[in-house]
Structure formats: C-alpha cells, structure tokens
Design a protein around this motif. Structure first.
Motif, PDB file in Angstrom:
ATOM      1  N   ALA A 141       0.868  -1.173   0.000  1.00 32.44           N
ATOM      2  CA  ALA A 141       0.000   0.000   0.000  1.00 32.44           C
ATOM      3  C   ALA A 141       0.904   1.221   0.000  1.00 32.44           C
ATOM      4  CB  ALA A 141      -0.886  -0.009   1.247  1.00 32.44           C
ATOM      5  N   THR A 142       0.960   1.930  -1.137  1.00 33.45           N
ATOM      6  CA  THR A 142       1.928   3.023  -1.240  1.00 33.45           C
ATOM      7  C   THR A 142       1.327   4.274  -1.863  1.00 33.45           C
ATOM      8  OG1 THR A 142       4.025   3.687  -2.287  1.00 33.45           O
ATOM      9  CG2 THR A 142       2.785   1.996  -3.423  1.00 33.45           C
ATOM     10  N   ASN A 143       1.695   5.425  -1.312  1.00 37.61           N
ATOM     11  CA  ASN A 143       1.340   6.695  -1.937  1.00 37.61           C
ATOM     12  C   ASN A 143       2.320   6.970  -3.066  1.00 37.61           C
ATOM     13  OD1 ASN A 143      -0.766   7.206  -0.206  1.00 37.61           O
ATOM     14  ND2 ASN A 143       0.341   8.695   1.048  1.00 37.61           N
ATOM     15  N   ARG A 180       5.302   1.405  -9.526  1.00 36.27           N
ATOM     16  CA  ARG A 180       5.249   0.077 -10.164  1.00 36.27           C
ATOM     17  C   ARG A 180       6.622  -0.310 -10.708  1.00 36.27           C
ATOM     18  NH1 ARG A 180       0.597  -3.234  -9.745  1.00 36.27           N
ATOM     19  NH2 ARG A 180      -1.123  -1.872  -9.210  1.00 36.27           N
ATOM     20  N   ALA A 181       7.362   0.673 -11.268  1.00 36.83           N
ATOM     21  CA  ALA A 181       8.703   0.384 -11.796  1.00 36.83           C
ATOM     22  C   ALA A 181       9.629  -0.074 -10.663  1.00 36.83           C
ATOM     23  CB  ALA A 181       9.273   1.623 -12.488  1.00 36.83           C
ATOM     24  N   LYS A 182       9.534   0.581  -9.506  1.00 35.16           N
ATOM     25  CA  LYS A 182      10.361   0.191  -8.358  1.00 35.16           C
ATOM     26  C   LYS A 182       9.996  -1.208  -7.861  1.00 35.16           C
ATOM     27  CE  LYS A 182       9.675   4.121  -6.060  1.00 35.16           C
ATOM     28  NZ  LYS A 182       9.719   5.159  -5.004  1.00 35.16           N
ATOM     29  N   SER A 235      -8.512  -5.040  -1.101  1.00 38.72           N
ATOM     30  CA  SER A 235      -9.287  -5.595  -2.213  1.00 38.72           C
ATOM     31  C   SER A 235      -8.366  -6.162  -3.296  1.00 38.72           C
ATOM     32  CB  SER A 235     -10.196  -4.489  -2.748  1.00 38.72           C
ATOM     33  OG  SER A 235     -10.624  -4.783  -4.030  1.00 38.72           O
ATOM     34  N   ARG A 236      -7.252  -5.462  -3.557  1.00 43.54           N
ATOM     35  CA  ARG A 236      -6.288  -5.965  -4.545  1.00 43.54           C
ATOM     36  C   ARG A 236      -5.706  -7.324  -4.132  1.00 43.54           C
ATOM     37  NH1 ARG A 236      -4.530  -1.557  -7.813  1.00 43.54           N
ATOM     38  NH2 ARG A 236      -6.554  -0.801  -8.511  1.00 43.54           N
ATOM     39  N   CYS A 237      -5.718  -7.564  -2.838  1.00 44.54           N
ATOM     40  CA  CYS A 237      -5.174  -8.829  -2.323  1.00 44.54           C
ATOM     41  C   CYS A 237      -6.281  -9.884  -2.183  1.00 44.54           C
ATOM     42  CB  CYS A 237      -4.511  -8.611  -0.972  1.00 44.54           C
ATOM     43  SG  CYS A 237      -3.085  -7.520  -1.050  1.00 44.54           S
ATOM     44  N   GLY A 238      -7.469  -9.542  -2.624  1.00 48.96           N
ATOM     45  CA  GLY A 238      -8.577 -10.496  -2.553  1.00 48.96           C
ATOM     46  C   GLY A 238      -9.158 -10.642  -1.173  1.00 48.96           C
ATOM     47  N   THR A 239      -8.981  -9.597  -0.334  1.00 53.82           N
ATOM     48  CA  THR A 239      -9.550  -9.654   1.007  1.00 53.82           C
ATOM     49  C   THR A 239     -10.168  -8.293   1.316  1.00 53.82           C
ATOM     50  OG1 THR A 239      -9.101 -10.298   3.293  1.00 53.82           O
ATOM     51  CG2 THR A 239      -7.374  -9.062   2.176  1.00 53.82           C
ATOM     52  N   ALA A 245       7.223  -7.102  -6.814  1.00 56.78           N
ATOM     53  CA  ALA A 245       5.930  -7.267  -7.504  1.00 56.78           C
ATOM     54  C   ALA A 245       5.495  -8.728  -7.580  1.00 56.78           C
ATOM     55  CB  ALA A 245       6.009  -6.659  -8.904  1.00 56.78           C
ATOM     56  N   GLU A 246       6.457  -9.603  -7.900  1.00 59.79           N
ATOM     57  CA  GLU A 246       6.063 -11.016  -8.083  1.00 59.79           C
ATOM     58  C   GLU A 246       5.950 -11.770  -6.757  1.00 59.79           C
ATOM     59  OE1 GLU A 246       9.221  -9.953  -9.296  1.00 59.79           O
ATOM     60  OE2 GLU A 246      10.654 -11.597  -9.061  1.00 59.79           O
ATOM     61  N   ARG A 247       6.270 -11.093  -5.650  1.00 59.36           N
ATOM     62  CA  ARG A 247       6.231 -11.779  -4.359  1.00 59.36           C
ATOM     63  C   ARG A 247       5.039 -11.385  -3.498  1.00 59.36           C
ATOM     64  NH1 ARG A 247      11.752 -11.727  -5.418  1.00 59.36           N
ATOM     65  NH2 ARG A 247      12.779 -13.666  -4.821  1.00 59.36           N
ATOM     66  N   VAL A 248       4.128 -10.568  -4.053  1.00 58.92           N
ATOM     67  CA  VAL A 248       2.974 -10.148  -3.255  1.00 58.92           C
ATOM     68  C   VAL A 248       1.678 -10.491  -3.993  1.00 58.92           C
ATOM     69  CG1 VAL A 248       4.228  -8.331  -2.032  1.00 58.92           C
ATOM     70  CG2 VAL A 248       3.079  -7.786  -4.193  1.00 58.92           C
ATOM     71  N   ASP A 249       0.592 -10.517  -3.209  1.00 55.84           N
ATOM     72  CA  ASP A 249      -0.706 -10.857  -3.795  1.00 55.84           C
ATOM     73  C   ASP A 249      -1.348  -9.673  -4.487  1.00 55.84           C
ATOM     74  OD1 ASP A 249      -1.108 -13.672  -2.809  1.00 55.84           O
ATOM     75  OD2 ASP A 249      -0.705 -12.661  -0.918  1.00 55.84           O
ATOM     76  N   GLY A 250      -1.022  -8.461  -4.036  1.00 54.25           N
ATOM     77  CA  GLY A 250      -1.652  -7.289  -4.635  1.00 54.25           C
ATOM     78  C   GLY A 250      -0.923  -6.018  -4.265  1.00 54.25           C
ATOM     79  N   VAL A 251      -1.129  -4.995  -5.096  1.00 55.67           N
ATOM     80  CA  VAL A 251      -0.494  -3.689  -4.897  1.00 55.67           C
ATOM     81  C   VAL A 251      -1.544  -2.614  -5.125  1.00 55.67           C
ATOM     82  CG1 VAL A 251       1.150  -2.043  -5.894  1.00 55.67           C
ATOM     83  CG2 VAL A 251       1.801  -4.453  -5.651  1.00 55.67           C
ATOM     84  N   PHE A 252      -1.567  -1.603  -4.246  1.00 50.46           N
ATOM     85  CA  PHE A 252      -2.355  -0.419  -4.565  1.00 50.46           C
ATOM     86  C   PHE A 252      -1.474   0.818  -4.438  1.00 50.46           C
ATOM     87  CE2 PHE A 252      -5.082   3.189  -3.445  1.00 50.46           C
ATOM     88  CZ  PHE A 252      -5.754   3.279  -4.653  1.00 50.46           C
TER      89      PHE A 252
END
Ligand SMILES: [Mg+2]
Length: 224
Positions: A106-108, A115-117, A151-155, A124-131
């Motif tokens: 969860a990042t401002n 996303r590039a970072k 929600s991005r993580c399906g919860t 990126a490939e190690r988490v369920d979701g990013v906002f």
C-alpha cells in the motif's frame, strides 16, 4: 478464524528511498552539468515525493532543453535501477505467503514510478496485490486507500490484518483508523507522536516479518 493479511508500505519500508535519492541527485546534476551545490536543491524537490510536475519546476529553474515528460521518464528509469529490497526481506515475503499470509503493498505516489520500483526490486512477483494512491486518488492515511489495497489482495478490512510502515501518520495512524494492527519501522528512532502508538516497533522490514511469522505460528496453535 481470523485471516492472515498484511500490507507493507514501499518507500523506506521495503526499499531504501532516502539513500537512493542522494545517489540520483548527484547523477542528475552531473548529467545536466549543474553546479555541485544544486544537488541539495534537486534532492529537496524530490525528497518527500516526486511527480511529473516536480520535473516541470526543475526544468524551468535550470532552463533544461529536455521535456518534462522525458525528465520524468528518465527519473522513473533511474530510480528503478537504483532501488533494492534486502534479500532477507524478499525471502521474508515468500515465507509469509508460504505460512498462509496474504501480502500486499500500500503506497502513496505516482503509478509509473512506484510500479517500476516494485518490479525492479523483485517485490511485484512476491505479493498478492499492490495499490498505488495515484491509481484512484486515494492516499494514505485515508481508510479508502487501505480498503482498496486489501481488495487488490482479494480480502477486505474489518477482518483483522496488519499494516507495516515507516510513516507515523500515513502508515500507523492511517492503518490503525482502518482497523489494522500496526508495526512501525522506526529505523532506531523513538516514536515521535504523543499518542496513537503503534502495536509494535521494529528496526527494519525483516524484523516486522519475523514478528508476523511468530504471530501466525501462535495463531495456528491457538485455533487448531
Ligand atoms: Mg514510507
């Protein structure tokens, strides 16, 4: 049974943005042939958060012949190349998911740079979701930001969950208001606010992950 769900802040939580920026400012002033003493000014412009408009101001101040869009693109590429997440923290993200945790970021910030970072640092490939706040104009500490990240993580919020971050107001205050338990990455400093203390204080992300793994181990024992 309570779900195992954790959100991590990105900058100065999973990646060291502060150190990265100093290197970048030195490189930027050299590339554009600016005086060495301008490094501090350039650094101050991006210190809190950088957006395309930041580079409009830099372009105007130094009368750079490069367009704002090009300066911004170069910044995203440069910073993505400079950031890294410690191996032990990356391994920790894998360990959390293997232990049954849903893991999110969860990042401002602006979408392209964040996303590039995340891609470059291997997060990126190690988490369920990013906002990223720029996706829907929902910034921490607003509860909506945490809800969208969940929600991005399906919860969803309201089902337990944790927030790990370095910013007392955005991460800890915001996380707490969203109903999350909180872990503050203190970088060895003491809690700066009079109240609203985090549930835990740790020196770095790996220590937060270890604490969460212990929590889930205990959690498993008490619920089975
Ligand atoms: Mg941060």
């Amino acid at each position: 049974m309570q779900r195992l769900f954790v959100l991590f802040d990105l900058d100065n939580t999973l990646v060291d943005r502060r150190g990265t920026l100093a290197d970048w400012a030195a490189e930027f002033t050299a590339r554009h042939r600016l005086a060495d003493e301008e490094q501090a000014y350039v650094l101050s412009m991006v210190a809190e958060r950088a957006y395309p408009r930041t580079f409009d101001a830099i372009r105007i101040r130094y009368r750079l012949p490069t367009s704002t869009a090009e300066l911004w693109r170069a910044y995203c590429t440069d910073i993505a190349a400079l950031v890294s997440c410690p191996t032990e923290a990356l391994d920790g993200l894998d360990e959390l998911r293997a232990a049954g945790w849903r893991v999110g970021v969860a990042t401002n910030g602006a979408v392209d740079i964040q996303r590039a970072k995340l891609r470059a640092a291997g997060i990126a490939e190690r988490v369920d979701g990013v906002f990223v706040s720029g996706e829907a104009d929902a910034r921490k500490p607003q509860t909506r930001h945490f809800a969208l990240a969940a929600s991005r993580c399906g919860t969803e919020l309201g089902d337990g969950g944790w927030m790990v971050g370095d910013n007392p107001v955005n991460d800890i205050g915001g996380g707490r208001s969203a109903g999350l338990s909180t872990i503050w990455i203190g970088n060895d400093s003491s809690w700066p606010l009079a109240d609203a203390r985090p549930d835990h204080v740790v020196p770095h992300a790996r220590a937060a992950i270890d604490l969460l793994l212990l929590h889930s181990a205990g959690h498993t024992r008490t619920t089975t």
